[in-house]
Enzyme design. Structure first.
Site, PDB file in Angstrom:
ATOM      1  N   ARG A   1       0.814  -1.219   0.000  1.00  0.00           N
ATOM      2  CA  ARG A   1       0.000   0.000   0.000  1.00  0.00           C
ATOM      3  C   ARG A   1       0.852   1.277   0.000  1.00  0.00           C
ATOM      4  NH1 ARG A   1      -4.523  -0.066   4.372  1.00  0.00           N
ATOM      5  NH2 ARG A   1      -3.868  -2.220   4.458  1.00  0.00           N
TER       6      ARG A   1
ATOM      7  N   LYS B   1       1.350 -20.493   4.460  1.00  0.00           N
ATOM      8  CA  LYS B   1       0.398 -20.975   5.447  1.00  0.00           C
ATOM      9  C   LYS B   1      -0.078 -19.822   6.328  1.00  0.00           C
ATOM     10  CE  LYS B   1       2.461 -22.189   9.650  1.00  0.00           C
ATOM     11  NZ  LYS B   1       3.268 -21.093  10.074  1.00  0.00           N
TER      12      LYS B   1
ATOM     13  N   HIS C   1       7.792 -24.309   4.566  1.00  0.00           N
ATOM     14  CA  HIS C   1       9.254 -24.159   4.449  1.00  0.00           C
ATOM     15  C   HIS C   1      10.024 -25.319   5.086  1.00  0.00           C
ATOM     16  CE1 HIS C   1       9.138 -22.369   8.500  1.00  0.00           C
ATOM     17  NE2 HIS C   1      10.441 -22.559   8.547  1.00  0.00           N
TER      18      HIS C   1
ATOM     19  N   LYS D   1      13.811 -27.578   3.850  1.00  0.00           N
ATOM     20  CA  LYS D   1      15.057 -27.681   4.622  1.00  0.00           C
ATOM     21  C   LYS D   1      15.857 -28.872   4.102  1.00  0.00           C
ATOM     22  CE  LYS D   1      13.161 -25.698   8.894  1.00  0.00           C
ATOM     23  NZ  LYS D   1      13.958 -24.530   9.272  1.00  0.00           N
TER      24      LYS D   1
ATOM     25  N   GLU E   1      11.197 -24.256  20.147  1.00  0.00           N
ATOM     26  CA  GLU E   1      11.801 -22.939  19.938  1.00  0.00           C
ATOM     27  C   GLU E   1      12.067 -22.295  21.286  1.00  0.00           C
ATOM     28  OE1 GLU E   1      10.309 -20.752  16.277  1.00  0.00           O
ATOM     29  OE2 GLU E   1       8.524 -21.709  17.050  1.00  0.00           O
TER      30      GLU E   1
ATOM     31  N   ASP F   1      -0.090 -23.523  14.132  1.00  0.00           N
ATOM     32  CA  ASP F   1       1.102 -22.857  13.605  1.00  0.00           C
ATOM     33  C   ASP F   1       2.190 -23.851  13.198  1.00  0.00           C
ATOM     34  OD1 ASP F   1       2.659 -20.435  13.113  1.00  0.00           O
ATOM     35  OD2 ASP F   1       3.849 -20.987  14.867  1.00  0.00           O
TER      36      ASP F   1
ATOM     37  N   HIS G   1       4.013 -28.039   9.480  1.00  0.00           N
ATOM     38  CA  HIS G   1       5.414 -28.471   9.465  1.00  0.00           C
ATOM     39  C   HIS G   1       5.616 -29.879  10.053  1.00  0.00           C
ATOM     40  CE1 HIS G   1       6.008 -24.402   8.382  1.00  0.00           C
ATOM     41  NE2 HIS G   1       6.095 -23.888   9.586  1.00  0.00           N
TER      42      HIS G   1
ATOM     43  N   LYS H   1       6.771 -22.592  22.024  1.00  0.00           N
ATOM     44  CA  LYS H   1       7.571 -21.365  22.108  1.00  0.00           C
ATOM     45  C   LYS H   1       8.152 -21.298  23.511  1.00  0.00           C
ATOM     46  CE  LYS H   1       6.161 -19.374  18.156  1.00  0.00           C
ATOM     47  NZ  LYS H   1       7.071 -19.303  17.010  1.00  0.00           N
TER      48      LYS H   1
END
Ligand code: BG6
Length: 510
Positions: free
Chosen positions: A64, A170, A200, A204, A238, A257, A262, A362
């Protein structure tokens, strides 16, 4: 005339690479966003640096904010400098790359944007001889996917003199029905064969290597089944929090997520049947078949076989770390899970009865993604062991970091007597190959440009994944545990340990 002048190709040295990439334009919607800055531009620049792109290759950024082509080039250079982990900007390569960068400003709901894009594409086609080939990359909010596809179609840009493809990030829907609806909307403009859904993880190197490991060697496949494998653990842990993505993450949560896409794709790669050839259809058919063999759970099974978690505040190494509910953009009463552990069973002859434990979260103790395959123990224990460690053989495929593979087995400890201790046989990518691995985005972008969808997710796989995730979503909506239930920096809620303990298993602490 410019039109008929052959372009000198600064990007391609045909002797160095097996695959010739066709001329094309990549149109990136969401050109000012994080994904473009952090992943797409650094990957595309690296492909240029490695001379993998055709001479007339071009990028059109769409967003934008009003910007000139030159402003956009300046911004993209700053992103490449900031986010290219291992690639310095080379002035000559950059100058050639930047000449192919263009920008079109506009609102995705405005038909005028697509008219202007059409004109830009014509201009690029005549200046850079891109042959009408265009890849539309949607790096935007998912709610904009269908409107953008519609805008492209209405302006007649979904078809052209060359090929047209659509790359979608995704999440592909947020449940089975919305995934189907999104797909239907995209199919109004692009055939399924032209839709590239990116995951993704599949790009890998280490995930691709699972196929090489399993089907390029003779010794592992005979053991790869319920007779020898006791259980499988797939971890995507993570140590970071939600990193400014609180608003998105609050909607998605750990299950949607990471697991829906994945980790289920990794599981499919680990557990699928050998494919007839290494062709896109064959590989994707087998992945899809495996996903469709995963048993969907009843609400009672969800209670037994899944654990949701959310991190609370903690002090890590003397530093105060906020809990999820204290993160920016997150509702202080959020019921979203930042941790998910799930036990899946695959109803087929190879895997019947073998638990596949998947976990992700996480702010866990460590950043590590790996697959651990635990084999059955020897039928008879003849020897003493000098540690309480399990005597089971363990094959660990490390996706990241310290990419590699280890096999754990028992060995005689030196000295008199017969005492055994677990030891490890290690393969390490870095030391074995001593060369740089391409990033997942480099691999996948190149695949989309050459038209190889092997590592992209097909609609039937997306639907199969939602079919096993949706019963979990539904049961969790009915009964969420008291959050927060794990401290930032830990290995997750204790209920996840109990879930494995019920079958006599223990999570690895990688
Ligand atoms: C993304 C998720 O798809 O994958 C993120 O949305 C997550 O939440 C990321 O952090 C993990 O990717 P990687 O490659 O760092 O393991």
């Amino acid at each position: 005339m410019l039109d008929s002048m052959p372009i000198e190709n600064p990007f391609q040295d045909p002797l160095r690479f097996e695959r010739q990439t066709p001329e094309c334009v990549i149109v990136i919607f969401g050109a000012n966003g994080d994904l473009t800055k952090r992943k797409l531009l650094p990957a595309l620049y690296r492909l240029a640096f490695d001379r993998r792109l055709a001479a007339g290759f071009a990028i059109v950024g769409i967003s934008r904010t009003p910007l000139s082509d030159d402003d956009f080039r300046g911004k993209m250079r700053a992103s490449v400098e900031q986010f290219s982990e291992d690639t310095k900007v080379d002035e000559d390569v950059w100058a050639a790359f930047a000449r192919g960068l263009y920008y079109v400003a506009g609102d995705i709901g405005d038909a005028g944007l697509y008219q202007r894009l059409g004109e830009k594409l014509k201009q690029i086609e005549s200046e850079r001889h891109t042959g009408g080939n265009a890849l539309f990359y949607l790096a935007t909010q998912p709610s904009q996917y269908a409107p953008i596809a519609h805008g492209i179609g209405a302006a007649g840009l979904g078809k052209g003199s060359g090929w047209r493809r659509l790359v979608v990030e995704k999440p592909f829907g947020h449940d089975l029905a919305s995934a189907r609806e999104l797909s239907d909307r995209l199919h109004e403009v692009f055939d399924e064969a032209a839709v590239y859904r990116i995951d993704h993880y599949l790009g890998k190197e280490t995930v691709q290597n699972i196929l090489a490991f399993r089907f390029g060697n003779g010794i592992f496949e005979p053991l790869w089944n319920r007779r020898y494998v006791n259980h499988v653990q797939i971890t995507g842990a993570e140590s970071i929090g939600v990193e400014g993505r609180g608003a998105y993450y609050q909607e998605a949560g750990a299950l949607d997520d990471m697991i829906q896409n994945h980790l289920l794709q990794v599981m499919a790669t680990i557990a699928m049947e050998p494919c007839a050839s290494f062709g896109a259809t064959s590989v994707r058919d087998e992945r899809s078949k495996l996903l469709r063999s995963i048993r969907p759970m009843t609400p009672e099974e969800v209670r037994q076989n899944t654990v949701a978690g959310q991190y609370g505040p903690a002090s890590i190494g003397g530093k105060d770390v906020p809990g999820f509910r204290q993160e920016e953009g997150v509702d202080p009463n959020s019921r979203t899970g930042t941790y998910a552990a799930v036990t899946f069973f695959v109803d087929n002859w190879r895997w019947a009865g073998v638990p596949f434990y998947l976990r992700t979260g996480k702010r866990l103790a460590k950043r590590v993604s790996e697959i651990a395959i635990q084999f059955n123990t020897a039928p008879l224990h003849l020897f003493n062991q000098d540690s309480g460690d399990t005597s089971a053989n363990l094959l660990i495929l490390r996706i990241q970091p310290e990419e590699g593979i280890s096999l754990k087995f028992l060995s005689k400890r030196p000295g008199s007597g017969m005492t055994l201790r677990p030891v490890s046989m290690d393969f390490n990518y870095g030391s074995s190959f001593g060369e740089r691995s391409p990033s997942a985005y480099e691999t996948l972008l190149l695949d989309a440009i050459v038209g190889d969808p092997t590592l992209y997710t097909r609609q039937d796989m997306v639907e199969a994944s939602w079919s096993v995730v949706e019963p979990i979503q539904n049961a969790w909506r009915e009964a969420t545990p008291a959050f927060p239930n794990y401290a930032a920096g830990s290995w997750g809620p204790s209920a996840a340990e109990e879930m494995l303990a019920r079958r006599g298993h223990v999570w690895r602490k990688p």
